[in-house]
Design a protein around this motif. Structure first.
Motif, PDB file in Angstrom:
ATOM      1  N   GLY A 106      53.827  10.912  54.493  1.00 13.26           N
ATOM      2  CA  GLY A 106      52.720  10.520  55.249  1.00 13.26           C
ATOM      3  C   GLY A 106      52.118  11.705  56.250  1.00 13.26           C
ATOM      4  N   GLY A 107      52.883  12.615  56.381  1.00 13.67           N
ATOM      5  CA  GLY A 107      52.518  13.803  56.988  1.00 13.67           C
ATOM      6  C   GLY A 107      51.413  14.805  56.110  1.00 13.67           C
ATOM      7  N   TYR A 108      52.018  14.584  55.004  1.00 10.46           N
ATOM      8  CA  TYR A 108      51.133  15.405  54.063  1.00 10.46           C
ATOM      9  C   TYR A 108      49.944  14.785  53.682  1.00 10.46           C
ATOM     10  CZ  TYR A 108      50.129  17.476  49.433  1.00 10.46           C
ATOM     11  OH  TYR A 108      49.190  17.934  48.443  1.00 10.46           O
ATOM     12  N   ARG A 109      49.806  13.348  53.597  1.00 10.01           N
ATOM     13  CA  ARG A 109      48.681  12.850  53.440  1.00 10.01           C
ATOM     14  C   ARG A 109      47.796  12.712  54.500  1.00 10.01           C
ATOM     15  NH1 ARG A 109      48.801   9.197  48.665  1.00 10.01           N
ATOM     16  NH2 ARG A 109      46.963   8.703  49.092  1.00 10.01           N
ATOM     17  N   MET A 110      48.183  13.095  55.663  1.00  6.84           N
ATOM     18  CA  MET A 110      47.584  13.361  56.933  1.00  6.84           C
ATOM     19  C   MET A 110      46.917  14.528  56.900  1.00  6.84           C
ATOM     20  SD  MET A 110      46.049  11.957  59.346  1.00  6.84           S
ATOM     21  CE  MET A 110      46.859  10.403  59.705  1.00  6.84           C
ATOM     22  N   TYR A 111      47.709  15.598  56.402  1.00  2.00           N
ATOM     23  CA  TYR A 111      47.077  16.843  56.009  1.00  2.00           C
ATOM     24  C   TYR A 111      46.082  17.222  55.025  1.00  2.00           C
ATOM     25  CZ  TYR A 111      46.689  21.567  53.672  1.00  2.00           C
ATOM     26  OH  TYR A 111      46.317  22.699  53.092  1.00  2.00           O
ATOM     27  N   LEU A 112      46.179  16.151  53.851  1.00  2.00           N
ATOM     28  CA  LEU A 112      45.201  15.944  53.087  1.00  2.00           C
ATOM     29  C   LEU A 112      43.726  15.575  53.479  1.00  2.00           C
ATOM     30  CD1 LEU A 112      46.989  15.164  49.850  1.00  2.00           C
ATOM     31  CD2 LEU A 112      45.961  17.380  50.189  1.00  2.00           C
ATOM     32  N   ALA A 113      44.037  14.515  54.615  1.00  3.39           N
ATOM     33  CA  ALA A 113      42.857  13.921  55.160  1.00  3.39           C
ATOM     34  C   ALA A 113      42.127  14.556  56.302  1.00  3.39           C
ATOM     35  CB  ALA A 113      43.436  12.746  55.978  1.00  3.39           C
ATOM     36  N   VAL A 114      42.857  15.665  56.864  1.00  2.00           N
ATOM     37  CA  VAL A 114      42.250  16.102  57.930  1.00  2.00           C
ATOM     38  C   VAL A 114      41.843  17.835  57.413  1.00  2.00           C
ATOM     39  CG1 VAL A 114      42.677  17.397  60.254  1.00  2.00           C
ATOM     40  CG2 VAL A 114      43.219  15.149  59.705  1.00  2.00           C
ATOM     41  N   GLY A 115      42.944  18.552  56.850  1.00  6.64           N
ATOM     42  CA  GLY A 115      42.540  19.980  56.469  1.00  6.64           C
ATOM     43  C   GLY A 115      42.757  20.247  55.324  1.00  6.64           C
ATOM     44  N   GLY A 116      43.043  19.396  54.272  1.00  2.00           N
ATOM     45  CA  GLY A 116      43.321  19.803  52.765  1.00  2.00           C
ATOM     46  C   GLY A 116      42.109  20.644  52.209  1.00  2.00           C
ATOM     47  N   PRO A 117      42.165  20.461  51.240  1.00  2.00           N
ATOM     48  CA  PRO A 117      41.180  21.423  50.004  1.00  2.00           C
ATOM     49  C   PRO A 117      39.729  21.077  50.580  1.00  2.00           C
ATOM     50  CG  PRO A 117      42.746  20.487  48.977  1.00  2.00           C
ATOM     51  CD  PRO A 117      43.044  19.699  50.062  1.00  2.00           C
ATOM     52  N   SER A 118      38.852  22.053  50.331  1.00  2.00           N
ATOM     53  CA  SER A 118      37.461  21.733  50.632  1.00  2.00           C
ATOM     54  C   SER A 118      36.898  20.617  49.584  1.00  2.00           C
ATOM     55  CB  SER A 118      36.813  23.227  50.706  1.00  2.00           C
ATOM     56  OG  SER A 118      36.530  23.535  49.318  1.00  2.00           O
ATOM     57  N   ASN A 119      35.590  20.123  49.931  1.00  2.00           N
ATOM     58  CA  ASN A 119      35.142  19.087  49.078  1.00  2.00           C
ATOM     59  C   ASN A 119      34.795  19.861  47.632  1.00  2.00           C
ATOM     60  OD1 ASN A 119      35.383  17.141  50.851  1.00  2.00           O
ATOM     61  ND2 ASN A 119      33.546  17.873  51.915  1.00  2.00           N
ATOM     62  N   GLU A 120      34.461  21.101  47.625  1.00  2.00           N
ATOM     63  CA  GLU A 120      34.052  21.727  46.538  1.00  2.00           C
ATOM     64  C   GLU A 120      35.371  21.853  45.285  1.00  2.00           C
ATOM     65  OE1 GLU A 120      33.307  23.351  49.407  1.00  2.00           O
ATOM     66  OE2 GLU A 120      31.154  22.576  49.292  1.00  2.00           O
ATOM     67  N   GLU A 121      36.520  22.271  46.054  1.00  2.00           N
ATOM     68  CA  GLU A 121      37.778  22.088  45.125  1.00  2.00           C
ATOM     69  C   GLU A 121      38.090  20.572  44.905  1.00  2.00           C
ATOM     70  OE1 GLU A 121      40.947  23.940  47.243  1.00  2.00           O
ATOM     71  OE2 GLU A 121      39.609  25.929  47.835  1.00  2.00           O
ATOM     72  N   ARG A 122      37.846  19.577  45.747  1.00  2.00           N
ATOM     73  CA  ARG A 122      37.969  18.244  45.410  1.00  2.00           C
ATOM     74  C   ARG A 122      37.144  17.848  44.206  1.00  2.00           C
ATOM     75  NH1 ARG A 122      40.554  14.908  49.330  1.00  2.00           N
ATOM     76  NH2 ARG A 122      41.228  16.166  51.008  1.00  2.00           N
ATOM     77  N   ALA A 123      35.934  18.596  44.299  1.00  2.00           N
ATOM     78  CA  ALA A 123      35.141  17.880  43.123  1.00  2.00           C
ATOM     79  C   ALA A 123      35.345  18.286  41.929  1.00  2.00           C
ATOM     80  CB  ALA A 123      33.577  18.532  43.508  1.00  2.00           C
ATOM     81  N   LYS A 124      35.840  19.406  41.817  1.00  2.73           N
ATOM     82  CA  LYS A 124      36.797  20.183  40.546  1.00  2.73           C
ATOM     83  C   LYS A 124      37.775  19.343  40.090  1.00  2.73           C
ATOM     84  CE  LYS A 124      35.343  24.934  41.822  1.00  2.73           C
ATOM     85  NZ  LYS A 124      35.955  26.114  42.161  1.00  2.73           N
TER      86      LYS A 124
END
Length: 93
Positions: free
Chosen positions: A19-37
């Motif tokens: 759950g903490g890792y998912r919260m990290y992905l929600a708040v500070g994870g990869p940028s939207n450009e990396e997510r788009a790839k």
């Protein structure tokens, strides 16, 4: 059947860490450009969805941890035990 207390702590810890890792992905994870790839897997989810899943996992992990410490949300708080009489058989009701 009851599971061992140490196993409940381990499972609760894994759920809380995930759950903490998912919260990290929600708040500070990869940028939207990396997510788009990467449009597959967990990175295809939006930040809001990651946050919602993280909150549910943290609540579930906290409930598991509390139940490992003895919290019984659907159990009775008092136990009634009838002591048997002078014989060895249990009383019939």
């Amino acid at each position: 059947m009851a599971i061992p207390q140490w196993l409940a702590f381990v499972i609760a810890g894994v759920v809380l860490l995930y759950g903490g890792y998912r919260m990290y992905l929600a708040v500070g994870g990869p940028s939207n450009e990396e997510r788009a790839k990467a449009r597959t897997g967990m990175l295809a989810m939006s930040r809001r969805t990651h946050g919602l899943v993280a909150i549910m996992l943290l609540i579930a992990g906290a409930a598991l941890l509390a139940s490992a410490f003895g919290w019984k949300p659907w159990g009775s708080t008092t136990t009634t035990v009838e002591r048997p009489g002078p014989g060895s058989a249990l009383p019939v009701r």
